[in-house]
Design an enzyme around this catalytic site. Sequence first.
Site, mmCIF file in Angstrom:
data_model
loop_
_atom_site.group_PDB
_atom_site.id
_atom_site.type_symbol
_atom_site.label_atom_id
_atom_site.label_comp_id
_atom_site.label_asym_id
_atom_site.label_seq_id
_atom_site.Cartn_x
_atom_site.Cartn_y
_atom_site.Cartn_z
ATOM 1 C CB ILE A 58 44.325 39.215 42.727
ATOM 2 C CG1 ILE A 58 45.310 39.485 41.426
ATOM 3 C CG2 ILE A 58 45.166 38.530 43.972
ATOM 4 C CD1 ILE A 58 44.691 40.253 40.455
ATOM 5 C CG ASP A 78 47.024 48.421 45.627
ATOM 6 O OD1 ASP A 78 46.375 48.496 46.692
ATOM 7 O OD2 ASP A 78 46.493 48.085 44.803
ATOM 8 N N GLY A 114 41.775 46.944 44.496
ATOM 9 C CA GLY A 114 43.158 46.730 44.446
ATOM 10 C C GLY A 114 43.629 45.512 44.238
ATOM 11 C CD GLU A 115 43.249 41.371 46.570
ATOM 12 O OE1 GLU A 115 42.860 40.532 45.550
ATOM 13 O OE2 GLU A 115 42.604 41.259 47.842
ATOM 14 N N GLY A 116 45.544 44.505 42.136
ATOM 15 C CA GLY A 116 45.582 44.339 40.602
ATOM 16 C C GLY A 116 44.578 43.789 39.753
#
Length: 358
Positions: free
Chosen positions: A98, A170, A312-314
């Site tokens: 990210i 997340d 995830g992580e955006g």
Amino acid sequence: MVPAELFARVEFPDHKILAQTKDFHDSLTKPPGSLGKLEQIGCFISACQGQIPPRPLNNSKIVVFAGDHGVATKGVSAYPSSVSLQMAENITNGGAAINVIARTTGTSVRLIDTSLDHEAWGDERVSRSCGSIDVEDAMTQEQVERALEIGKRIADQEVDAGADILIPGDLGIGNTTTAAALVGTFTLAEPVVVVGRGTGIDDEAWKLKVSAIRDAMFRVRDLRQDPIAIARKISSPDLAAMAAFIAQAAVRRTPVLLDGVVVTAAALLANKLAPGARRWFIAGHRSTEPAHSVALDALALDPILEFGMYLGEGSGAATALPMVKIAVDLMNDMSTFSSAGVDGPLNASSEAPEQNTE
């Protein structure tokens, strides 16, 4: 506490502006509709801002909500819970995916540690991990209220600082199990329909995950009209805070670019906490997690990208961000037929040329 005590009424994006954007787009030097989804996205941002053309998106913000999950001890993940804290430190140090995507897209990243499994306290902390949702509540009433307050406060901070689009991310081992339980609960989908492989689990772990999600959904079977109770019992501090963050962004008339299954599960909860919040959502991508497609369908969202991502992580939403910016810039920087001296399309009412039938 009930949602109406926490969140103001959500106003929808300006429908009059949205109706006018088609004529504006059709005045640009291109065949009508030829930019496809880019036109739809640009029109949506115009409606969110209440102006044509929309202002360029120069202040996007990624906010990653991190927390550990008690259900991770049930063998539902391929990684130990210790990875959550290690990855949080990696994000803080700028070494996660990210961070790289954010640097490339000119976006800043903020990490919110609501409930990682370590001894720490602060304005953004709720608890050390949380309950295993298959057999116990994730949070106490006090904890869920604190998580919701934290998420709401962070949204206000970012909007007040000038954010023009928000990307929640997340981080937390076991969070796809929690997300799938929420998606199944809100959409009435069966556990086997919403369970994916998460971090890459084998068949045995998949069965354990199905079982945990089934048991969690059973525990809230009579609470589907009480989103705060559902959050308390089968979500987690990080997901509850994220849901409040998303809901408050909608209240503050700020578009939210959604990531994968965990973020979209939180978005389902946000739409229950603040009805109509979904009108402010854009789906950045479609992940490979089955629950993500179920959640996107429930929110009536069509994702921008389908790259097979599930980190995830955006990360998926952040990867889609340039497409959103391009959609806005097209409306600002393209010439109109008139200004460019380019002939527009033939009048639709003009007589069509004769067909040669010989």
